[in-house]
Design an enzyme around this catalytic site. Structure first.
Site: not given
Ligand code: ADP
Ligand code: F6P
Length: 473
Positions: A156, A364
């Site tokens: 991812h 990212d």
């Molecule tokens: P990462 O996987 O690195 O966290 P992404 O942007 O791909 O980054 O995905 C983040 C996901 O987490 C999104 O679906 C977003 O809506 C969710 N998310 C981020 N912040 C919050 C929050 N404060 N509350 C609920 N969901 C959240």
């Molecule tokens: O893909 C990014 C990622 O590491 C996912 O594996 C994971 O769900 C998300 O970020 C949040 O991180 P963590 O599982 O370490 O809280």
């Protein structure tokens, strides 16, 4: 239809009612709820001498199997190798990378433990889909135990270029581990290029057209599968928010001001200090926006056990306080900074109200927030996405204002442009982005990966045949 078995460290358990922050858990919940199957992962708990078997329970069409880990193994695996070594490596932050042999060994032990616990639950024709950098060695461990069925892996996060990847002392062992999968999925073509270049130039692998890789006696395929979101559900959540209590409260609190929004886990890859600095620069260099725009940064705490994350939290509190101290008026606080999770419907309402979405990670894999922001917009009066060129989503969301997250003044200028953009241009840019978000959904991503994993061994011949796809028994 073969059963789908998903393996991931983080599992969006139905028992947890709060929204899960993190793209992987959000995406996989969407994927499994449709098709059903088994979701195998960490229970979130540790225990000295943990049981060998996972706790198994069913909810709807999904069976969950959650494994408890020994505390020291869990630390070495998660905070140590996964998040202290691989995360900074894959996000190009070599200055933050630590490598300890004990962590590498703990990482492998946890993968062995997962394989031993998973094997008794598997049927030969299952499709096993492993997710993310926590489990790169899992296929190799399952093969050692005799599993010969299809196993795919999706990464991812970014795959770094060879110059960066070579900094990892265990670089060759990890890619050797990858070669036990049948299919390896990465987010972007850039990531694919980086991995294939490493394989061909550093470890004597060969690459055939279509991404088939030969390494030692093994064959596997590497391809890009850019992840998407459940666009329909997000559109519907955003539409339903109109006129609801939360929307009303948000509007009242903004008192007619413009809103810029950021939603990121509190992670150093997300470029939050730069984003805060850019917002400060906007207020400094474009004073016409003072008192006219509010920035809301939602940043749920993440990996708080890792020192760099604690330091980042302190840094942001200081930077946020400094911006508010410098610019706030008695009736206007420029920056709202929230460290808590929200339900998807609430996030959708916030995105929809925001004239600017600010997604400026330093690196990212994809960034689903960028896609969610687009999906939540009102087509008649859409907002503008300011997007880092170093997010995987920048390959797809061409209607965004692309920025370099290291260029604070450039980001401030892009925010100003977004805040003042004529409606017609906003509509055109949004349409370009929305076409992509609607076409390349989470369902499409999931189906494509599973279809290709289902058929991938046909290209090599069945396991253990004359094509040299032999599996250790
Ligand atoms: P990462 O996987 O690195 O966290 P992404 O942007 O791909 O980054 O995905 C983040 C996901 O987490 C999104 O679906 C977003 O809506 C969710 N998310 C981020 N912040 C919050 C929050 N404060 N509350 C609920 N969901 C959240
Ligand atoms: O893909 C990014 C990622 O590491 C996912 O594996 C994971 O769900 C998300 O970020 C949040 O991180 P963590 O599982 O370490 O809280």
């Amino acid at each position: 239809m073969a059963r789908l078995v998903i393996v991931s460290n983080r599992v969006a358990s139905p028992k947890e009612r709060a929204a899960k922050a993190g793209g992987l858990a959000v995406a996989l919940r969407e994927a499994l709820s449709e098709r059903g199957g088994l979701w195998f992962g960490w229970s979130g708990e540790t225990e000295v001498n943990p049981p060998d078997a996972p706790k198994v329970f069913r909810s709807g069409r999904v069976t969950y199997a959650l494994l408890t880990l020994d505390p020291e193994d869990q630390r070495a695996h998660y905070a140590g190798y996964a998040n202290g070594t691989l995360w900074p490596l894959c996000h190009y932050r070599l200055g933050l990378l630590t490598f300890r042999r004990a962590d590498w060994e703990g990482y492998r032990r946890v993968n062995e433990h997962f394989a031993r616990a998973l094997l008794p639950l598997l049927k030969p024709d299952d499709i096993v889909w492993v997710h993310d950098y926590h489990f790169i060695p899992l296929a190799a461990e399952l093969r050692k135990l005799g599993f010969t069925g299809r196993i795919g892996y999706f990464h991812h996060i970014p795959w770094p270029t060879p110059e960066v990847y070579l900094s990892l002392p265990s670089h060759a062992a990890l890619v050797d581990d990858l070669s036990h999968y049948d299919l390896v999925g990465l987010q972007t073509e850039n990531d694919v290029r980086a991995l294939l270049t490493y394989i061909s130039s550093e470890i004597h692998g060969w690459i055939a057209p279509g991404g088939t890789v030969g390494l030692k006696d093994r064959r596997f395929r590497v391809a890009a599968y850019p992840i998407g979101i459940d666009a329909e559900a997000f559109v519907s959540d955003a539409q339903k928010s109109v006129g609801k209590d939360e929307e009303r409260r948000l509007n009242e609190s903004l008192a007619g001001r413009m809103l810029a929004v950021g939603v990121d886990r509190l992670d150093y890859s997300k470029g939050l200090p730069g984003k805060f600095a850019a917002f400060g620069e906007l207020l400094r260099s474009y004073p016409e926006h003072r008192s006219k725009v509010t920035m809301m940064q939602v940043a749920p705490l993440s990996r708080s056990e890792v020192a760099e994350y604690q330091a980042l939290r302190r840094e942001l509190e200081e930077l946020g306080g400094a911006i508010n101290g410098e610019f706030a008026e008695f009736d206007w606080v420029p920056l709202r900074y929230l460290n808590r999770p929200f339900q998807r419907a609430t996030l959708a309402a916030i995105y929809r109200r925001a004239l600017v979405g600010v997604v400026t990670p330093l690196r990212d894999g994809m960034n689903l927030v960028a896609k969610e922001y687009i999906a939540a917009q009102d087509p008649e009066d859409p907002g503008v996405l300011v997007l880092s060129r170093f997010a995987g989503a920048a390959d797809e969301l061409k209607g965004s204002l692309l920025v370099n997250p290291y260029d604070i003044e450039g980001m401030a200028a892009a925010m100003d442009r977004a805040l003042t953009m004529p409606l017609e241009e906003r509509r055109q840019r949004w349409r370009t982005n929305m076409d992509n978000v609607e076409t390349n959904t989470i369902h499409h991503w999931c189906q494509r990966f599973i279809d290709e994993l289902t058929n991938v061994t046909d290209q090599f011949g069945p396991p253990g045949d004359q094509w040299g796809n032999a599996r250790p028994q």
